[in-house]
Design a protein around this motif. Structure first.
Motif, PDB file in Angstrom:
ATOM      1  N   ARG A 169      26.646  -5.660  -1.297  1.00  0.00           N
ATOM      2  CA  ARG A 169      25.593  -5.740  -2.311  1.00  0.00           C
ATOM      3  C   ARG A 169      24.861  -4.420  -2.504  1.00  0.00           C
ATOM      4  O   ARG A 169      23.895  -4.339  -3.280  1.00  0.00           O
ATOM      5  CB  ARG A 169      24.593  -6.838  -1.940  1.00  0.00           C
ATOM      6  CG  ARG A 169      23.966  -6.653  -0.576  1.00  0.00           C
ATOM      7  CD  ARG A 169      23.131  -7.847  -0.165  1.00  0.00           C
ATOM      8  NE  ARG A 169      21.867  -7.904  -0.856  1.00  0.00           N
ATOM      9  CZ  ARG A 169      20.948  -8.835  -0.635  1.00  0.00           C
ATOM     10  NH1 ARG A 169      21.190  -9.791   0.242  1.00  0.00           N
ATOM     11  NH2 ARG A 169      19.804  -8.826  -1.291  1.00  0.00           N
ATOM     12  N   GLU A 170      25.301  -3.381  -1.819  1.00  0.00           N
ATOM     13  CA  GLU A 170      24.647  -2.082  -1.941  1.00  0.00           C
ATOM     14  C   GLU A 170      25.488  -1.125  -2.772  1.00  0.00           C
ATOM     15  O   GLU A 170      26.721  -1.124  -2.700  1.00  0.00           O
ATOM     16  CB  GLU A 170      24.394  -1.468  -0.558  1.00  0.00           C
ATOM     17  CG  GLU A 170      23.596  -0.181  -0.622  1.00  0.00           C
ATOM     18  CD  GLU A 170      23.224   0.345   0.748  1.00  0.00           C
ATOM     19  OE1 GLU A 170      22.183   1.010   0.866  1.00  0.00           O
ATOM     20  OE2 GLU A 170      23.977   0.090   1.712  1.00  0.00           O
TER      21      GLU A 170
ATOM     22  N   LEU B 203      15.308  -4.614   1.222  1.00  0.00           N
ATOM     23  CA  LEU B 203      15.787  -3.243   1.338  1.00  0.00           C
ATOM     24  C   LEU B 203      14.655  -2.403   1.905  1.00  0.00           C
ATOM     25  O   LEU B 203      13.554  -2.364   1.354  1.00  0.00           O
ATOM     26  CB  LEU B 203      16.203  -2.709  -0.032  1.00  0.00           C
ATOM     27  CG  LEU B 203      16.566  -1.217  -0.108  1.00  0.00           C
ATOM     28  CD1 LEU B 203      17.797  -0.907   0.731  1.00  0.00           C
ATOM     29  CD2 LEU B 203      16.778  -0.789  -1.561  1.00  0.00           C
TER      30      LEU B 203
ATOM     31  N   ILE C 116      19.649  -3.115   4.409  1.00  0.00           N
ATOM     32  CA  ILE C 116      19.536  -4.352   3.648  1.00  0.00           C
ATOM     33  C   ILE C 116      19.749  -5.498   4.617  1.00  0.00           C
ATOM     34  O   ILE C 116      20.825  -5.638   5.203  1.00  0.00           O
ATOM     35  CB  ILE C 116      20.568  -4.423   2.507  1.00  0.00           C
ATOM     36  CG1 ILE C 116      20.319  -3.321   1.484  1.00  0.00           C
ATOM     37  CG2 ILE C 116      20.515  -5.792   1.830  1.00  0.00           C
ATOM     38  CD1 ILE C 116      21.323  -3.313   0.335  1.00  0.00           C
TER      39      ILE C 116
ATOM     40  N   ASP D 155      20.052  -2.168  -4.121  1.00  0.00           N
ATOM     41  CA  ASP D 155      20.473  -3.521  -3.760  1.00  0.00           C
ATOM     42  C   ASP D 155      20.766  -4.237  -5.074  1.00  0.00           C
ATOM     43  O   ASP D 155      19.836  -4.594  -5.816  1.00  0.00           O
ATOM     44  CB  ASP D 155      19.359  -4.226  -2.986  1.00  0.00           C
ATOM     45  CG  ASP D 155      19.759  -5.639  -2.555  1.00  0.00           C
ATOM     46  OD1 ASP D 155      20.769  -6.166  -3.072  1.00  0.00           O
ATOM     47  OD2 ASP D 155      19.047  -6.221  -1.718  1.00  0.00           O
TER      48      ASP D 155
END
Length: 386
Positions: free
Chosen positions: A244-245, A300, A295, A278
């Protein structure tokens, strides 16, 4: 008296119960004068014909079982009629030979090699390349050479553990042709991308990237952990998608850890500046050297850290600074291919710096010395003793 090919052949024939009486007399003569270290070497040469540690225990059991079988056969021969296969005199000699071997070797093998069986070897340079056409290449078995030249990019295996992408001619669109390099557990590999970016891929990781970069952005995706030294190009940002980063850089050195079985994604910056986003919450922040983004639990955040420790693995070291034991064991499990019993791990933090080329037993001994914690190794299963 050193081991000779003739002695090795005699011992192999003895081990398989095919030896003749004359040959066995020669072998017994050797037993009478052999140095114990040479005898151990002879036994191991027959027992362990491969480098696979997990086969050691099975081979040992088979070998000692064979010795037991020979002894039993010799004892039975006292009461049974003569057979065409083994004459009584030969059976008696076999009994003597087996007894000598049991006395001289069983203690050594039962302790020394079973310890080696537990002393699991470290990981090494292992990776698979999946080409854009679906072809898969096992890189660790490939000799140093040019693999192929396609879409204006030459792909070369070099230096034993590095694959290099080099532009040799202009092609309209290379971003459409994706390559994937995957390291198994216990593997690590180095990659030079077509723009000159250097990547070190940690064990149990996958990097997907275009064979060449010729668009506004240089995009790659990562599962697992990798260290990047991004080639500077102000007009073409380098973007890493990791779970997700999303990390955006122009030219920098940083480490990303994004394993699916971890409950966090971490990014540590050694040099330059990066933007961390994020994509789930749209939260973002800027990292400067000496900072790490995390995260976790849908948040974050960033903090000042010793980033050299977080990237020490790519230089061949485990660097644990006040690290949770459970996190340490997970890192060891990926490098040594372990099955760890996490239910027994106490809440304890450890400081240690250990070379990754050490065998597992040495690593655990160092951790034990540092923390007072004891470990039990059963095959590839490790339990922390309470």
């Amino acid at each position: 008296m050193k081991i000779t090919p003739q002695i090795e052949n005699l011992y192999s024939r003895y081990s398989s119960n095919e030896i003749t009486e004359a040959e066995l007399n020669q072998l017994l003569d050797y037993f009478n004068v052999v140095d114990r270290a040479d005898l151990h070497a002879l036994i191991e040469s027959e027992l362990f014909e491969t480098d696979e540690q997990y086969e050691a225990n099975t081979n040992l059991q088979k070998h000692l079982s064979n010795i037991h079988h020979v002894i039993s056969a010799s004892i039975d021969a006292v009461e049974k009629p003569r057979t065409a296969r083994l004459q009584p005199a030969l059976k008696s000699l076999l009994k003597i030979a087996a007894t000598i071997l049991v006395i001289l070797s069983i203690g050594y093998l039962g302790y020394t090699y079973l310890w080696k069986q537990a002393d699991i070897l470290p990981g090494r340079s292992l990776a698979t390349l999946k080409m854009s056409n679906g072809q898969e290449i096992n890189l660790d078995t490939l000799a140093n050479k040019s693999i192929t030249t396609t879409y204006g990019i030459q792909i070369t295996k070099s230096s034993g553990d590095r694959i290099v992408y080099t532009r040799v001619s202009a092609v309209a669109d290379t971003n459409s042709y994706l390559q994937t390099i995957t390291t198994p557990l216990g593997g690590k590999y180095k990659i030079t991308l077509a723009d000159g970016t250097q990547v070190v891929l940690n064990s149990g990781s996958t990097l997907t990237f275009p064979i060449g970069f010729n668009q506004a952005e240089r995009r790659v995706s990562l599962t697992g952990e990798a260290y990047f030294e991004v080639s500077k190009d102000a007009e073409h940002p380098f973007i890493v998608s990791a779970g997700r980063e999303r990390i955006t850089v122009l030219g920098t050195k940083f480490n990303i850890s994004s394993y699916p079985d971890d409950d966090f994604i971490s990014t540590a910056l050694l040099e330059g500046k990066v933007n961390c986003l994020d994509v789930k919450t749209n939260a973002n922040l800027i990292l400067h050297p000496g900072e790490a983004a995390l995260i976790q639990n849908n948040q974050l955040s960033k903090s000042a850290v010793d980033v050299s420790n977080m990237a020490a693995w790519q230089q061949g070291f485990f660097a644990f600074e006040n690290e949770e034991l459970a996190v340490i064991m997970k890192r060891l499990s990926r490098w040594y291919q372990l099955n760890v019993d996490y239910t027994s791990i106490p809440e304890k933090r450890i400081y240690a710096r250990i070379a990754m080329q050490e065998n597992l037993a040495t690593v655990l001994d160092m951790l034990s010395t540092t923390s007072g914690i004891k470990f039990k190794i059963e095959g590839r299963r490790v339990t922390v003793m309470k």
